[in-house]
Design a protein around this motif. Structure first.
Motif, short mmCIF file in Angstrom:
data_model
loop_
_atom_site.label_atom_id
_atom_site.label_comp_id
_atom_site.label_asym_id
_atom_site.label_seq_id
_atom_site.Cartn_x
_atom_site.Cartn_y
_atom_site.Cartn_z
N GLY A 84 -32.59 14.50 -27.30
CA GLY A 84 -33.50 15.30 -26.49
C GLY A 84 -34.72 15.74 -27.26
O GLY A 84 -35.84 15.78 -26.73
N ILE A 85 -34.54 16.07 -28.54
CA ILE A 85 -35.66 16.50 -29.39
C ILE A 85 -36.62 15.34 -29.58
O ILE A 85 -37.85 15.49 -29.49
CB ILE A 85 -35.13 16.99 -30.75
CG1 ILE A 85 -34.16 18.15 -30.53
CG2 ILE A 85 -36.27 17.40 -31.66
CD1 ILE A 85 -33.37 18.53 -31.76
N ILE A 86 -36.09 14.14 -29.84
CA ILE A 86 -36.94 12.96 -30.07
C ILE A 86 -37.67 12.58 -28.78
O ILE A 86 -38.87 12.26 -28.81
CB ILE A 86 -36.07 11.78 -30.57
CG1 ILE A 86 -35.46 12.13 -31.93
CG2 ILE A 86 -36.89 10.50 -30.67
CD1 ILE A 86 -34.42 11.15 -32.41
N VAL A 133 -33.66 26.03 -27.39
CA VAL A 133 -34.63 25.95 -26.30
C VAL A 133 -33.99 25.32 -25.07
O VAL A 133 -34.10 25.82 -23.95
CB VAL A 133 -35.88 25.16 -26.73
CG1 VAL A 133 -36.76 24.84 -25.52
CG2 VAL A 133 -36.68 25.93 -27.76
N GLY A 134 -33.28 24.20 -25.28
CA GLY A 134 -32.61 23.53 -24.17
C GLY A 134 -31.58 24.42 -23.50
O GLY A 134 -31.50 24.50 -22.27
N PHE A 135 -30.78 25.15 -24.31
CA PHE A 135 -29.76 26.04 -23.75
C PHE A 135 -30.39 27.20 -22.98
O PHE A 135 -29.95 27.55 -21.88
CB PHE A 135 -28.87 26.57 -24.87
CG PHE A 135 -27.93 27.65 -24.42
CD1 PHE A 135 -26.84 27.35 -23.61
CD2 PHE A 135 -28.14 28.97 -24.79
CE1 PHE A 135 -25.98 28.34 -23.19
CE2 PHE A 135 -27.28 29.97 -24.37
CZ PHE A 135 -26.19 29.65 -23.57
N ASN A 136 -31.44 27.80 -23.56
CA ASN A 136 -32.08 28.96 -22.92
C ASN A 136 -32.74 28.57 -21.60
O ASN A 136 -32.74 29.35 -20.64
CB ASN A 136 -33.11 29.58 -23.86
CG ASN A 136 -32.45 30.29 -25.03
OD1 ASN A 136 -31.33 30.78 -24.92
ND2 ASN A 136 -33.14 30.33 -26.16
N LEU A 192 -32.58 18.88 -9.39
CA LEU A 192 -32.72 20.31 -9.71
C LEU A 192 -33.34 20.49 -11.09
O LEU A 192 -34.25 21.33 -11.27
CB LEU A 192 -31.35 20.99 -9.67
CG LEU A 192 -30.89 21.55 -8.33
CD1 LEU A 192 -29.47 22.08 -8.44
CD2 LEU A 192 -31.82 22.66 -7.86
N ARG A 193 -32.87 19.73 -12.07
CA ARG A 193 -33.43 19.86 -13.43
C ARG A 193 -34.91 19.47 -13.45
O ARG A 193 -35.73 20.14 -14.07
CB ARG A 193 -32.65 19.00 -14.41
CG ARG A 193 -31.28 19.53 -14.75
CD ARG A 193 -30.75 18.92 -16.03
NE ARG A 193 -30.62 17.48 -15.95
CZ ARG A 193 -29.55 16.84 -15.53
NH1 ARG A 193 -28.50 17.53 -15.11
NH2 ARG A 193 -29.50 15.53 -15.49
N ALA A 201 -33.35 20.05 -22.54
CA ALA A 201 -32.43 20.63 -21.57
C ALA A 201 -31.42 19.60 -21.06
O ALA A 201 -30.22 19.87 -20.96
CB ALA A 201 -33.22 21.22 -20.40
N THR A 202 -31.91 18.39 -20.76
CA THR A 202 -31.02 17.33 -20.25
C THR A 202 -30.03 16.89 -21.32
O THR A 202 -28.87 16.61 -21.01
CB THR A 202 -31.86 16.13 -19.77
OG1 THR A 202 -32.81 16.56 -18.79
CG2 THR A 202 -30.98 15.06 -19.15
#
Length: 507
Positions: free
Chosen positions: A89-91, A268-271, A391-392, A404-405
């Motif tokens: 996800g970061i990449i 960040v993804g979790f929040n 939704l995402r 997030a994904t």
């Protein structure tokens, strides 16, 4: 001057509201060059994956007859996702997604070639020898021992790497499609993607069922060829597709600071997910869903090939019919174009999985399997991911969507892995019917619990598009203001006319 300005503003607001209420359409998707290229690469990739995947699983079970090895395939489908998706996800959020799509497809093509090469040397890699055991009364037993280890470990290693690359590819496609598709068309686009997947799930098994009866070699060769076509299409996407926004280059840091930055990116993804109650609800529900469906994922091939002794043609027909119902489901959702409360669809999917699991647990008639049991499973396959993906994409900004994904993929894959480990540990000692029965009961419990939570939480039952209500409320006062102003103008006009009439009568 003021009155004229207010009328002009009112008309512009009215026009804007009409634009925002423009209906989603598949025509908008088909006119999108970048999306069509993405679609072409995706369907080619999926057909190759289904063709190669079915050939792989059928070959392993036909060669070894080991139920635990079939369940191990499910573990190798989830474990790579857990390892890779943490950093993927970061990449994806930092690098041009078009390039990542092309690189992952090319890597998959190379790995398919590797599987083909291992298959060509299968006879040399499988070792067999004979042992003679003397018994009483001069009887000697001849025992043939076959060792598959030198054939299995390279095949499963390539499968593991291939699944890791595929997880990376899926995450990149999901993030990139958010950028090239308008928000109002996201549900249509995701329904279209699901239709693509189901079409591939029809074509792949049918091809595999026909080709496997002739030769496993031809089936693997066909999957390599189709993956090559997908690579060429993704090359065109990289050259001519719409470029995502350029990210600011991140300076290289020490290993300690880099690890800290990765941790912060994961936060960040979790929040982002935690800030959206509906997305958090879907994550928790689908974690449980992936855990309980491990029972059918780990025993599906064992039941069809082992207990029901279905050949490759029958096996392919079951998968194809199931995918056909999935296509119908995706097309229905696409026709709707917009669903205001997607969590209703999420709960419906889980309930249908309960029905499918109970039927699959007790029924072993091939015709009922082909035309009855495939219905709920097909609807689930066609409609499970559409509400969660949409939704995402609707709620999360593009620059944070990859992280997030990846967080969602990580935890759903963890639960699927946990379920597959349990199934694998008991696959050779417990009847598949009992494994499926436990999975069915757990899925029923999940369905009831998730529905109760959904009904008790007003924020979960609310519309997915609250901004439309706000826009409507903003327009209504303007309509009232315009009516008041028109009334005042007419009153002023009546007063003026009356005054002139009085003046003329006085004269």
């Amino acid at each position: 001057m003021v009155l004229i300005t207010e009328e002009e503003d009112h008309s512009s607001i009215k026009n804007d509201s009409l634009i925002k209420k423009e209906k989603p359409s598949i025509k908008n998707i088909l006119k999108n060059k970048s999306y069509i290229l993405l679609f072409g690469g995706q369907i080619s990739n999926m057909i190759a994956a289904m063709l190669g995947g079915m050939t792989f699983s059928y070959l392993i079970y036909a060669t070894t007859g080991n139920a635990a090895l079939m369940a191990l395939m499910g573990i190798l489908g989830s474990l790579p996702t857990i390892i890779v998706i943490t950093f993927a996800g970061i990449i994806v959020d930092r690098i041009d997604q078009r390039k990542l799509i092309f690189i992952t497809i090319v890597l998959r093509a190379v790995l398919f070639i590797g599987i083909l090469i291992v298959f060509l040397f299968m006879d040399r890699l499988i070792q067999s020898y004979v042992i003679y055991e003397p018994f009483k009364n001069g009887i000697i037993f001849r025992i043939t021992v076959v060792k598959y280890v030198h054939f299995i470990w390279p095949m499963y290693t390539l499968l593991f790497i291939n699944n890791a690359v595929f997880s990376f590819y899926n995450l990149t496609v999901s993030t990139y499609s958010k950028y090239i598709v308008e928000k109002k068309d996201l549900l249509v686009a995701n329904s279209f993607n699901s239709t693509i997947t189901q079409i591939a799930s029809v074509i792949g098994p049918i091809l595999a069922g026909m080709i496997i009866t002739v030769s496993y070699l031809y089936s693997f060769m066909a999957s390599v060829f189709i993956m090559g076509i997908a690579s060429l299409i993704c090359l065109l996407l990289m050259k001519r597709g719409k470029a995502p926004p350029k990210r600011k280059m991140v300076e290289r840091l020490s290993a300690k600071k880099e690890i800290s930055r990765i941790y912060n990116d994961m936060k960040v993804g979790f929040n982002v997910i935690r800030s959206e109650p509906k997305i958090m609800y879907v994550l928790i529900v689908y974690m449980g869903f992936n855990f309980v469906t491990a029972s059918v994922n780990g025993t599906f091939s064992v039941v069809l090939q082992g207990e029901m002794t279905m050949n490759a043609t029958w096996y392919g027909a079951v998968i194809a019919v199931m995918s056909g119902f999935g296509i119908i489901t995706s097309l229905v959702i696409m026709k709707l174009g917009k669903i205001n409360r997607k969590l209703i669809l999420v709960n419906l999917v889980i309930f249908l999985e309960v029905i499918g699991l109970f039927l699959f647990t007790f029924i072993r008639n091939p015709w009922i399997m082909l035309f009855i049991i495939t219905v709920p499973f097909g609807i689930v396959n066609g409609g499970a991911n559409i509400p969660s993906f949409t939704l995402r994409q609707e709620k999360i900004p593009h620059e944070k969507l990859g992280r997030a994904t990846s967080f969602v993929f990580l935890f759903t894959s963890l639960m699927n892995l946990l379920g597959m480990i349990i199934v694998t540990s008991v696959a050779n000692s417990v009847n598949p019917m009992y494994i499926l029965l436990v999975g069915s009961c757990l899925c029923l419990l999940l369905s009831v619990t998730s529905f109760i939570i959904f009904m008790r939480r007003s924020d979960l039952r609310s519309t997915d598009y609250p901004e439309e209500k706000v826009e409507t409320k903003q327009i209504e006062p303007i309509e009232e203001l315009k009516a008041i102003i028109d009334q005042d103008l007419s009153d002023d006009l009546e007063i003026t006319l009356t005054t002139k009439a009085l003046a003329s009568s006085v004269e």
